[in-house]
Design an enzyme around this catalytic site. Sequence first.
Site, short mmCIF file in Angstrom:
data_model
loop_
_atom_site.label_atom_id
_atom_site.label_comp_id
_atom_site.label_asym_id
_atom_site.label_seq_id
_atom_site.Cartn_x
_atom_site.Cartn_y
_atom_site.Cartn_z
N LYS A 183 -8.73 6.32 -19.12
CA LYS A 183 -9.06 6.88 -20.43
C LYS A 183 -7.83 6.84 -21.35
O LYS A 183 -7.31 5.78 -21.61
CB LYS A 183 -9.64 8.28 -20.23
N ARG B 192 0.86 -1.20 0.00
CA ARG B 192 0.00 0.00 0.00
C ARG B 192 0.89 1.24 0.00
O ARG B 192 0.61 2.22 -0.68
CB ARG B 192 -0.95 0.00 1.22
N ASP C 16 -8.07 18.77 -14.23
CA ASP C 16 -8.35 17.40 -14.66
C ASP C 16 -7.98 17.34 -16.14
O ASP C 16 -8.65 17.93 -16.99
CB ASP C 16 -9.84 17.09 -14.44
N TYR D 94 -17.29 16.34 -15.27
CA TYR D 94 -17.70 14.93 -15.29
C TYR D 94 -18.70 14.72 -14.15
O TYR D 94 -18.43 15.17 -13.01
CB TYR D 94 -16.46 14.04 -15.14
C1 LIG Z 1 -12.87 13.91 -16.93
C2 LIG Z 1 -12.99 12.78 -15.97
N1 LIG Z 1 -12.44 12.89 -14.76
C3 LIG Z 1 -12.52 11.89 -13.84
C4 LIG Z 1 -13.21 10.73 -14.12
C5 LIG Z 1 -13.30 9.66 -13.05
O1 LIG Z 1 -12.41 8.63 -13.33
P1 LIG Z 1 -12.65 7.08 -12.96
O2 LIG Z 1 -13.86 6.63 -13.71
O3 LIG Z 1 -11.38 6.43 -13.40
O4 LIG Z 1 -12.87 7.02 -11.49
C6 LIG Z 1 -13.78 10.56 -15.38
C7 LIG Z 1 -14.51 9.32 -15.70
O5 LIG Z 1 -15.20 9.23 -16.70
C8 LIG Z 1 -13.68 11.61 -16.32
O6 LIG Z 1 -14.23 11.52 -17.54
#
Ligand SMILES: Cc1ncc(COP(=O)(O)O)c(C=O)c1O
Length: 394
Positions: free
Chosen positions: A211, A60, A186, A113
Amino acid sequence: MSEQQHREQAGQKSGFETRAIHAGYEPDEATGAVIPPIYATSTYKQDGVGGLRGGYEYSRSGNPTRTALEGNIAALEEGERGFAFASGLAAEDTLVRALCAPGDHVVVPDDAYGGTYRLFDKVERAWGLEHSSAAVSDVDAVRAAIRPGETKLVWVETPTNPLLNIGDIEALAGVAHDAGALLVVDNTFASPYLQQPLTLGADVVVHSTTKYCGGHSDVVGGALVVRDLEVAERVAFHQNAMGAVAGPFDSWLVLRGLKTLGVRMDRHCDNAERVVEFLAGHPDVTQVIYPGLEEHPGHAVASRQMKRYGGMVSFRVAGGEQQALGVCERAEVFTLGESLGGVESLIEHPGRMTHASVAGTDLEVPADLVRLSVGIETADDLLADLDRALGARA
Ligand SMILES: Cc1ncc(COP(=O)(O)O)c(C=O)c1O
């Protein structure tokens, strides 16, 4: 010393693709393995009490496969230190708890998101963290949403999900810093190949590595990259204390994905440009949303801060929600599914799928909106599929 280390010592930074392939790992001392092994181990033999080899004591706290990924993504984002998590949302939660306390406030995008908004609205708020939303494309609106003394983070996505709005990272960093807050970007939609927010003044980069970084729709993961050692220490403490770390198998998959990020992103962009051109000429498409279009309100900023405009395309259709749902259901090469950034093209209806959790809030998205994650298949097949899904031309 590796070629990369020589260059870095000489003050020359390696190119992006060189870093993507080599940063974070030196061929294994014992075997020469050029790819990091998957260290499927929870613990490590100590050479006497406290005699750790390479600092590893428990997985961890640290695992060599994860360390390789963390070093790699930090190099790609040009940050001080990287951290890998079990998902993008796990990375986000860890960051928020590392940098905020109950009673603090954050500014979040009004086009985030849905899961990020839900995290702030339903989880962090119950913990005592207040939030306000503001349009990331409107620097003055972000400045007005800041509560002096209380706002600890300004959080932006650029491009946003799913409306592909663009925030001016450099200007937003100035606004956040003037108020004593940090700017978090992000960078999931752009990927470090197209945009490096830390070089534009941001303090922390967040990724859903699920992604483009992973790139093959075979892993769920998240990452943070920070540019400041003090922030790094707080995140490191919380990563270990909260425990939502990336496992060694998942770290290995993301690391493998990152090696080809540059070539994949170029093809995603090539194909997206073809798709945009096709949709713009289709009579049943009322609006194409893509930062590469000159009429996109964020085009000038995107051109300044992004290398190209990415693989995500959104569009609105005549015929409202029914037609939008029909297009999603009739597409065949574009697979109906959530997520994005993989080699295969995906289509979805944000209002009913990824953004269902924000229905009825300021973040609600139009019902006639369709979102595409344009993959790296043969472009002509993608255009033929969309033509079929949209129905015969008038
Ligand atoms: C722009 C963005 N940020 C964060 C996330 C969250 O990521 P995760 O699904 O890997 O938890 C997503 C998920 O679709 C996303 O599109």
